[in-house]
Write a protein that holds these residues in place. Sequence first.
Motif, PDB file in Angstrom:
ATOM      1  N   ALA A   3      35.997  36.835  71.868  1.00  0.00           N
ATOM      2  CA  ALA A   3      37.167  37.501  71.295  1.00  0.00           C
ATOM      3  C   ALA A   3      38.166  37.741  72.411  1.00  0.00           C
ATOM      4  O   ALA A   3      37.831  38.265  73.459  1.00  0.00           O
ATOM      5  CB  ALA A   3      36.768  38.836  70.661  1.00  0.00           C
ATOM      6  N   LYS A   5      42.734  38.134  73.349  1.00  0.00           N
ATOM      7  CA  LYS A   5      44.126  38.211  72.908  1.00  0.00           C
ATOM      8  C   LYS A   5      44.951  37.408  73.902  1.00  0.00           C
ATOM      9  O   LYS A   5      45.416  37.918  74.902  1.00  0.00           O
ATOM     10  CB  LYS A   5      44.600  39.659  72.841  1.00  0.00           C
ATOM     11  CG  LYS A   5      43.797  40.527  71.868  1.00  0.00           C
ATOM     12  CD  LYS A   5      44.327  41.949  71.861  1.00  0.00           C
ATOM     13  CE  LYS A   5      43.540  42.844  70.930  1.00  0.00           C
ATOM     14  NZ  LYS A   5      44.030  44.224  70.917  1.00  0.00           N
ATOM     15  N   ASN A 185      46.259  40.721  60.704  1.00  0.00           N
ATOM     16  CA  ASN A 185      45.675  41.713  61.614  1.00  0.00           C
ATOM     17  C   ASN A 185      44.623  41.104  62.528  1.00  0.00           C
ATOM     18  O   ASN A 185      44.213  41.708  63.509  1.00  0.00           O
ATOM     19  CB  ASN A 185      45.093  42.908  60.850  1.00  0.00           C
ATOM     20  CG  ASN A 185      44.113  42.491  59.775  1.00  0.00           C
ATOM     21  OD1 ASN A 185      43.472  41.449  59.878  1.00  0.00           O
ATOM     22  ND2 ASN A 185      44.010  43.293  58.731  1.00  0.00           N
ATOM     23  N   ARG A 186      44.158  39.864  62.197  1.00  0.00           N
ATOM     24  CA  ARG A 186      43.298  39.107  63.102  1.00  0.00           C
ATOM     25  C   ARG A 186      43.254  37.669  62.613  1.00  0.00           C
ATOM     26  O   ARG A 186      43.516  37.391  61.451  1.00  0.00           O
ATOM     27  CB  ARG A 186      41.890  39.686  63.204  1.00  0.00           C
ATOM     28  CG  ARG A 186      40.920  39.380  62.062  1.00  0.00           C
ATOM     29  CD  ARG A 186      41.144  40.292  60.893  1.00  0.00           C
ATOM     30  NE  ARG A 186      39.965  40.469  60.066  1.00  0.00           N
ATOM     31  CZ  ARG A 186      39.994  40.966  58.853  1.00  0.00           C
ATOM     32  NH1 ARG A 186      41.136  41.326  58.294  1.00  0.00           N
ATOM     33  NH2 ARG A 186      38.890  41.140  58.159  1.00  0.00           N
ATOM     34  N   VAL A 188      40.561  34.435  62.723  1.00  0.00           N
ATOM     35  CA  VAL A 188      39.186  34.040  63.007  1.00  0.00           C
ATOM     36  C   VAL A 188      39.065  32.534  62.811  1.00  0.00           C
ATOM     37  O   VAL A 188      39.514  31.998  61.796  1.00  0.00           O
ATOM     38  CB  VAL A 188      38.192  34.761  62.077  1.00  0.00           C
ATOM     39  CG1 VAL A 188      36.756  34.291  62.346  1.00  0.00           C
ATOM     40  CG2 VAL A 188      38.296  36.273  62.244  1.00  0.00           C
ATOM     41  N   ILE A 212      48.039  39.494  68.543  1.00  0.00           N
ATOM     42  CA  ILE A 212      47.141  39.563  67.398  1.00  0.00           C
ATOM     43  C   ILE A 212      45.791  39.000  67.819  1.00  0.00           C
ATOM     44  O   ILE A 212      45.728  37.910  68.401  1.00  0.00           O
ATOM     45  CB  ILE A 212      47.726  38.787  66.203  1.00  0.00           C
ATOM     46  CG1 ILE A 212      48.959  39.539  65.660  1.00  0.00           C
ATOM     47  CG2 ILE A 212      46.700  38.577  65.099  1.00  0.00           C
ATOM     48  CD1 ILE A 212      49.770  38.755  64.666  1.00  0.00           C
ATOM     49  N   PRO A 213      44.699  39.712  67.567  1.00  0.00           N
ATOM     50  CA  PRO A 213      43.385  39.247  68.021  1.00  0.00           C
ATOM     51  C   PRO A 213      43.044  37.857  67.477  1.00  0.00           C
ATOM     52  O   PRO A 213      43.246  37.569  66.294  1.00  0.00           O
ATOM     53  CB  PRO A 213      42.425  40.299  67.464  1.00  0.00           C
ATOM     54  CG  PRO A 213      43.258  41.526  67.315  1.00  0.00           C
ATOM     55  CD  PRO A 213      44.625  41.044  66.935  1.00  0.00           C
ATOM     56  N   LEU A 215      39.802  35.404  67.323  1.00  0.00           N
ATOM     57  CA  LEU A 215      38.362  35.415  67.517  1.00  0.00           C
ATOM     58  C   LEU A 215      37.771  34.050  67.221  1.00  0.00           C
ATOM     59  O   LEU A 215      38.077  33.447  66.190  1.00  0.00           O
ATOM     60  CB  LEU A 215      37.700  36.447  66.598  1.00  0.00           C
ATOM     61  CG  LEU A 215      37.990  37.921  66.873  1.00  0.00           C
ATOM     62  CD1 LEU A 215      39.254  38.355  66.132  1.00  0.00           C
ATOM     63  CD2 LEU A 215      36.825  38.773  66.439  1.00  0.00           C
TER      64      LEU A 215
END
Length: 455
Positions: A3, A5, A185-186, A188, A212-213, A215
């Motif tokens: 994970a 950023k 918000n993320r 993936v 924004i993350p 992953l």
Amino acid sequence: MVADKQRVSGAEPTRTGPSRISVIGTGYLGATHAACMAELGFDVLGLDVDQAKIDALSSGQLPFYEPGLEEVLTRNLANGRLRFTTSYDEVAEFADVHFICVGTPQRGDSNAADLTYVESAVESLGPRLARPTVVIGKSTVPVGTAACSAARLQTLAPAGDGVEVGWSPEFLREGFGVEDTLRPNRIVIGTDSPRVEAAMREISAAQIEQNIPFLVTDLQTAELVKVAANAFLATKISFINAMAEVSEAAGADVMQLAQALSYDDRIGGKFLGPGLGFGGGCLPKDIRAFMARADELGVEPALSFLREVDAINQRRRARTIDIARTLIGGGFAGRTVGVLGASFKPNSDDIRDSPALDVASTISSLGATVTVYDPEALDNARQVHPELNYAHSMLEAVRDAEVVLLLTDWAEFRDADPDELAKMVAEPHIVDGRNALDPTHWRARGWTYRALGRP
């Protein structure tokens, strides 16, 4: 799992990877994703097997209501970054990255997900992939589907293992689809391929630049992220609705209870709104498909609690009908009922598993004359429930009603003037199925006010 950023410098993301994207499927997810990818500056070709849908989208017409999306669609059609087609040959030749965005509804014979559309996309696209390419699934699927799809694509494709697969679950909220695509918000991505990860990073560069993350997981974890999130949210909704049942029995106020709970930062206030419960095309079918997949994997007891989550949700509909029946003296036969709301939530015309329409239809089957009004969902509602009457305004819907039910919390209904409605109804009785109104204000204006979980 990794994970991070990643920051990308510069005002515009630098593209060294794919610039041409296809989106397979142009339902809610696909049409939104296609338009928003074009908005981010990519050349996008959307595909659907439904010619009428493609013709409508190509002319700037959406087959559903989603705030702000029509403007994004028409802007990118006009600038040439967005087109639509029914041709898999065209899509395979055009795109560097293919997104699978087809629906996965509940099967008619079980709780499991129907993967017909995913399988069809794989079978149709695979034989046409003659050069190395990336395929990224976004559809919500049972865990294990991505690996099967990857193996099948590599078997079918002339490019063989040059076709690499990732899975990137979507987290769209209907009514906020544009915002959730452009500023999620993320992000993936499930993959073990550096090439797939690089493609997804390039496509997501603008969001990564906003911290924004992003992953990276294995395929199976990525598939589980969406269904696990939906299962948790459904559980939270059903929890507070279970507390509403207890509150009614005890004479407590579930709204005050929810407010007190919300101040605990371990719990929070989101999805802690008691009322009629959840519906739509995601939460109900996703938790049922999750249970079905757990059973297939031999871990059914791990998700047995979701059966009660589903049951609590269904009981809220029955309880709403019981409250309305009590207000009009014990029976619906020959009575007149006004219903405010048809969509499963505000800012949407989606009526899939709509609690509002389920309640309205049930009351109609018990002998009442039921008139429904919704700002956006009337056309869809008429197709599925022709037995109901439909009005063109809120005031028309409540004309001569002996009880009014507020079942979808559109702003128009939350802001309704009780004095104006009182002039139209036969009896000033209201059931607030969404706890959207101020009971003190409505009672002061002469209304008998009832809501789920409140004294």
